[in-house]
Design an enzyme around this catalytic site. Sequence first.
Site, PDB file in Angstrom:
ATOM      1  N   GLY B 318       0.914  -1.153  -0.057  1.00  0.00           N
ATOM      2  CA  GLY B 318       0.032  -0.138  -0.048  1.00  0.00           C
ATOM      3  C   GLY B 318       1.093   1.268  -0.027  1.00  0.00           C
ATOM      4  O   GLY B 318       1.832   1.297  -0.480  1.00  0.00           O
ATOM      5  N   SER B 319       0.449   2.149   0.812  1.00  0.00           N
ATOM      6  CA  SER B 319       1.063   3.588   0.836  1.00  0.00           C
ATOM      7  C   SER B 319       2.486   3.581   1.389  1.00  0.00           C
ATOM      8  O   SER B 319       3.140   4.468   1.114  1.00  0.00           O
ATOM      9  CB  SER B 319       0.148   4.559   1.386  1.00  0.00           C
ATOM     10  OG  SER B 319      -1.113   4.538   0.841  1.00  0.00           O
TER      11      SER B 319
END
Lengths: 378, 601
Positions: B318-319
């Site tokens: 993810g981020s």
Amino acid sequence: MSELNFSSTNNSLYGKFFRLSFTYIILIVLLALIGTMTLYSAANGSWEPWAGKHLLRFGISLLLMFGLALIDVRHYYKFAYVFYFISLLLLIVVEVSGHIGMGAQRWINFGFFKLQPSELMKIGLVLFIARYFSAMTMQGIHAIRGIIIPTVFALLPVVLIILEPDLGTAMMLLFTAALMFFAVGVQWWKFALVGILGLAALPVAWNFLHEYQQNRVLTFLDPERDPLGTGYHIIQSKIAFGSGGLFGKGFLHGTQTHLNFLPEKHTDFIFTMFSEEFGMVGGLILLFVNLLILALGYLFAFRCRNYFARLVIIGLNTNYFLYIFINISMVMGLLPVVGVPLPLISYGGTVMFSIMASFGIILCMSINPNTPNSFDDD
Amino acid sequence: MNNKNEKLRILGQRTIVLILLNLLAFVVIIARLYYLQVFEADKYKVMSDENRISTRFLVPPRGTIYDRNGEVIAKNEQDFQAVLIAEQTPNISETLAHFKQLISLTEDEEKKINAEILRHRRFIPIKLKSRLSWDDVSKLMLHAPDLPGVEIEEGLNRTYPFADLYAHVLGYVGPVSDKDRKDSPLYMVPGFKIGKSGLEKSLDYKLQGQGGTVKLEVNAYGRVMKEIERQSGSIGSSVQITIDSRLQKAAYDAFGNNSGAAVVLDVHSGEILALISAPSYDPNLFTNGISYKHWNALLNNERTPLINKAVSGQYSPGSTFKIVVALAALEAKAINADTRYYCSGGMDIGATRFHCWKHVGHGALNVIEALKYSCDIFFYETAIRIGIDKIHDMALQLGLGQPLNIGLDNQKNGLIPSEQWKKNTKDAVWTKGDSANSGIGQGYVLITPLHLATMLARVVNGGYAVMPTLIKQKQSLKPFKKLNISKHSIDIVKQGMYEVVNAIDGTAHKAKFNLDGMRMGGKTGTTQVRRISMKERKAGIISDSKLPWRLRNHALFIGFAPADNPRYAVAVVVEHGSSGSGVAAPIAGKILQEALKLNIQ
């Protein structure tokens, strides 16, 4: 009976006693002591349960031996047939209603002791054959007719003992008889003929053997056949011999025996136990003592001028020889395990008594060397 | 008379033959005696020894395992068991009745004991009861006169004092199974335990030590008569690991009922200070063979307690992956600190519309702001601009997608895609859309928590290629290789991560702390477990927390502290935790604060 007065010899009990061969007796005592010592070790250094009893039995049977040595030699001649037939009768009794021990009917239980008639028969048959042939002419011995009767009376107990079943004793009886037949001069060719017939009958005889007897023979031929079953005894016995080596593992230090790898160490396999602890050197000493006993026996025989007495000594000596040869050969894997003990060493009552009785008879014959050629002379 | 002399003469002659026969027999016997006792003596001596000597193996005590402070975390505990030797009691049932008055036995146990007594030889000890307490032992000793044949035997049992805290690090030991059997005779010893998972498995050889032997004389029935010779082996080596039990516990407790994993690294040495996977299990259950009931409960738990999520769990980063993308772009000079992209909340790439998590958009922002707000559009643009291969190279430099062997089972490498990779495995051309997805750590990219922690450590230590390790080394490590990443780029990224937590509008602002001036930097990540369909998007997005647990988003956070001079890096993954900022970041904050408080050196 006038010829039976011997001017040169003192026939009082006292005189007879001092004519006994003390060398012979000392050798016998020596063997019994070796046996006691070995049994002491077999019980892991204890007089219980074998060594003490063994010694006690030897003491008693020593008295029996002296008793039999000192009675009048003529009684043996007189009662030879009677003794044989009593033994035969007892064998039949055993066959009919014997005590069942060790899977074989061998004893008559008299309450305080167990009588094994097959042991009596070993002496009975020798006396029978000796008496029979002492009354026979050379022509009679050479004739077929002459040997039919003793053959029948030899085979009768053999068959009864096989039925018990006690293959070892039966074989010993058969061979004792055969060797006595040979000694009196039965022709070589007759033995050859019987031998050939015997070999031919072997497959038939095989089927008459009990399964355990067949197994013993098969195991003898190939001990690895069943290493944990019937082959176990003989493999463990050979290991005990081999690991004993030249000088042995020492008194009380036989591992095969003390750790119970060797079965029947106090009876049939006692020579194995002895050889493990005392090595080949010990074994040779034991064999040498036995060889001396046998040699003295033959010496007595040659000194005997009486045919019956000489043949009795030869018969009993041969019987003793067979004990030693069969027992030692079987524990070393030279013969099938047939259950023959080593006299004076193995634990066991009846054999001790019967072998000491035969030593007594041999001694009795030996102290009357000048007995006339035949008791039937008059 | 002549006839009689003739008879005697023949008897004499034949007797000579008999004597010769006797002599021949004695020669045969003596020859045989020589053959057995001299010629074949050596062979039979060996056979005799094989008969009587039984060699038994002495199991060496397994090595102790310590944590970094010398606290024992795996040891051998004395285990007392009562045994009965049937031949030493005059009356078995009476002895058993006495025993039962002192120590209760269940009906099953009693049945088993009676069956064992019947099955074994009378001198073989039969187990009556194991794991006796001291109280039980002293009770039995006191009543020894009433208990002929009952003996207390001491054994060693592997125990883990921290129980479930170290399950995924230490693993457990268990009985040797058929597929384990190796050459070592120790493996044949009944009751011998070997490492079945975790460090117990990978360090098994070291921990086992050298087995000793004792030669015993036994009789034909197998009973021991005496000891002949003893060769004591050597005890297993002890091992010190890098984990601090206090931090380990803090990390484990911080998870509460959540499912997931956390890894804490010393950013300079690479030493793993904590490594947990939640939920866990008690490895003590395995030592003597786990019960079917317990095993099934562990196996069927949907939160997979048996899986070490810290090294075997592969997740989309993810981020958190934006750190890697930012560094790759800065190093490729594709962007600099001032490069701005405009986020309108969405953009079209090819035929597909890509959204920012903030649908109204962030407006124009630079890389530090993009990290702070975790803007997706900025990283779509950046990723497309530099292409996947530059990202791939940076990711690999930072330790992602490659083996990080720390001696645990089933360690996964994660996956860092490249154009070549897609061609080889999917037989398809890499698209801009793929780049965009990878730019925000979705799509093909996969990491494990251990990889994330390593990546962060390499960034915040100034670009040194630390390798994570679990085993405390006696001598200091040789310095790690300096990575080809400029301090300038690292400082920009660190600044971004600082603002994520400490700026009032940073995504993880709620997790910030100030411990005597020491603050945390980090990056959140929230990854979709399932695709959101267009239909759903149109219908309005359902709040993640209303979904069933299994379908909720994973929550991630990577954090380091102190922010100005980083010493510790942590990676936290909370499975289906919904929100990186709301769930994972506070956990990471708690862990880092604890590390700072403990001041682990």
